[in-house]
Design an enzyme around this catalytic site. Structure first.
Site, PDB file in Angstrom:
ATOM      1  N   GLU A 119     -53.207   7.566 -54.526  1.00 28.56           N
ATOM      2  CA  GLU A 119     -54.040   6.289 -54.041  1.00 28.56           C
ATOM      3  C   GLU A 119     -54.482   5.452 -55.291  1.00 28.56           C
ATOM      4  OE1 GLU A 119     -56.839   4.292 -50.786  1.00 28.56           O
ATOM      5  OE2 GLU A 119     -57.108   6.231 -51.365  1.00 28.56           O
ATOM      6  N   LYS A 195     -52.853  -1.046 -46.267  1.00 27.24           N
ATOM      7  CA  LYS A 195     -53.799   0.297 -45.618  1.00 27.24           C
ATOM      8  C   LYS A 195     -54.382  -0.438 -44.489  1.00 27.24           C
ATOM      9  CE  LYS A 195     -57.447   3.254 -47.047  1.00 27.24           C
ATOM     10  NZ  LYS A 195     -58.213   3.634 -48.557  1.00 27.24           N
ATOM     11  N   CYS A 232     -54.274   7.130 -47.577  1.00 31.00           N
ATOM     12  CA  CYS A 232     -55.573   7.715 -47.384  1.00 31.00           C
ATOM     13  C   CYS A 232     -56.419   7.684 -46.139  1.00 31.00           C
ATOM     14  CB  CYS A 232     -56.682   7.026 -48.428  1.00 31.00           C
ATOM     15  SG  CYS A 232     -57.928   7.763 -48.832  1.00 31.00           S
TER      16      CYS A 232
END
Length: 393
Positions: A119, A195, A232
């Site tokens: 990431e 995300k 993540c």
């Protein structure tokens, strides 16, 4: 700052347990065996010279009578930063880029088909600082420097690359997003995913820079299978994993940046559980090292201010639908993990366990639709014999 006492859990077990006991313990912990694959001597030598480790494994899959194997060589890179966080931003980026280029060349020499990066690889994980100078690292996913850098390597090695960056949305007033960019094996831009879940815990002040994504759960059909990225913090949300599966994903990358004090007990479980529950492969990638910043910051927990996030523990691994997983890269060193896998396993496991058939999406959809309403009432049946407090007048 000292690193962890144990560099590799798997290596520690192998060192201290008798061989037969180790094999059984590894099977209990990691599922069916994933045999080691030879790493070419030249790759080992280059890795030693550049100070990163290389591990390679194969996830066995039964051959079928009606379909040929769909073998894919998948890789993950975890890395630390190179320069202090006080160095000029361009120098920091260039130093990381140069380090990654060396590792990617070795992945290419090993014939990797699909490669995933950690990431926000283009800089330190600065979100703890709340300082806005770092937004200069944000870039256009189609025309920015990281795309041009990786596009050449993707084309050179006939490799799909999954690249996690800070995106500058030029179509919407320069808005910033945490984004994974998918680069095809011809060096072409395939698309992006933003995300979905933004942490608000400890030093993860990511909402200071960007908000939740708006791209849904895209799956990209490539020359080497259908791939996706659950970025993540999204790994903590089972439904986020699940929808990628509903869209047909065969390999889901999880580019991450997470520290030991917060999440390490969860790390080995979540991506592996997702692979099992959704009948696809998962690639869990975490950065490594300790990053120290110039100015102190607090974590909102009453503890003294500090200048580092904590130790990013690496430990990147790949998990399969049949509950097997590879040993992880180390907890304290940059590394390249290379794994041979057969995409046919996804359907084999679906047919065996029938999760997609025995699931009840219509039932869950109804419950979730009710829950999303402002007037939702939980479906709780209370025992009438329980003593209940009287309402006050």
């Amino acid at each position: 700052m000292p690193g962890p006492k144990v560099s590799s859990v798997c290596d520690a077990l192998k060192k201290h347990l008798p061989a037969d006991v180790y094999d059984e313990v590894r099977t209990v912990l990691y599922g069916p065996q994933t045999p080691e694959v030879d790493v070419p001597a030249a790759v080992k030598a280059n890795a030693d010279a550049q100070n990163f480790e290389v591990r390679a494994y194969k996830i066995p899959c039964p051959e079928e009578q009606m379909r040929k194997p769909r073998m894919v060589r998948v890789a993950a890179i975890q890395n630390d930063i190179v320069l202090p966080t006080t160095a000029p931003l361009k120098e920091q980026y260039d130093a990381i880029k140069d380090k990654l280029e060396g590792i990617i060349h070795e992945a290419g020499r090993m014939g990797v088909n699909v490669l995933g990066l950690q990431e926000a690889w283009t800089g330190p994980f600065f979100f703890c600082t709340r300082e806005k100078m770092w937004t200069e690292l944000a870039e256009c996913p189609e025309t920015g420097p990281s795309f041009h850098f990786l596009s050449k390597l993707a084309k050179q090695y006939n490799m799909v690359i999954v690249s996690s960056i800070l995106e500058r949305d030029l179509q919407h007033c320069g808005t910033i997003w945490n984004t994974t960019v998918f680069i095809g094996n011809n060096g072409n831009y395939l698309g992006k995913h933003r995300k979905n879940h933004i942490p608000r815990v400890g030093d993860f002040n990511e909402a200071t820079y960007y908000t939740e994504g708006n791209t849904g759960h895209p799956v990209f059909e490539t020359a080497f299978g259908k791939i996706a990225s659950n970025i993540c913090y999204g790994r903590h949300h089972p439904l986020n994993w699940h929808v990628f599966g509903l869209n047909g994903a065969e390999i889901v990358f999880n580019p991450s940046a997470t520290v030991g004090a917060l999440s390490e007990p969860m790390w080995a479980i979540e991506a592996r559980n997702a692979a099992i529950a959704n009948s696809y492969y998962t690639v869990a990638i975490n950065r490594v090292g300790t990053e120290v910043f110039a100015n102190e910051f607090t974590s909102g927990d009453g503890k003294p201010a500090h200048k580092d996030f904590g130790h990013f523990y690496g430990s990147s691994y790949i998990a399969a639908p049949n509950a097997s997983r590879t040993p992880a890269l180390s907890r304290d060193k940059s590394g390249l993990l290379v794994v041979d896998l057969d995409l046919n396993m996804c359907r084999q496991v679906k047919d065996k366990w029938m999760f997609s058939i025995t699931g009840r999406p219509e039932l869950y959809a109804e419950s979730l639709s009710k829950y999303a309403r402002h007037d939702f009432q939980p479906q709780v049946v209370t025992d009438p014999s329980l003593e209940r407090p009287r309402a006050k007048l």
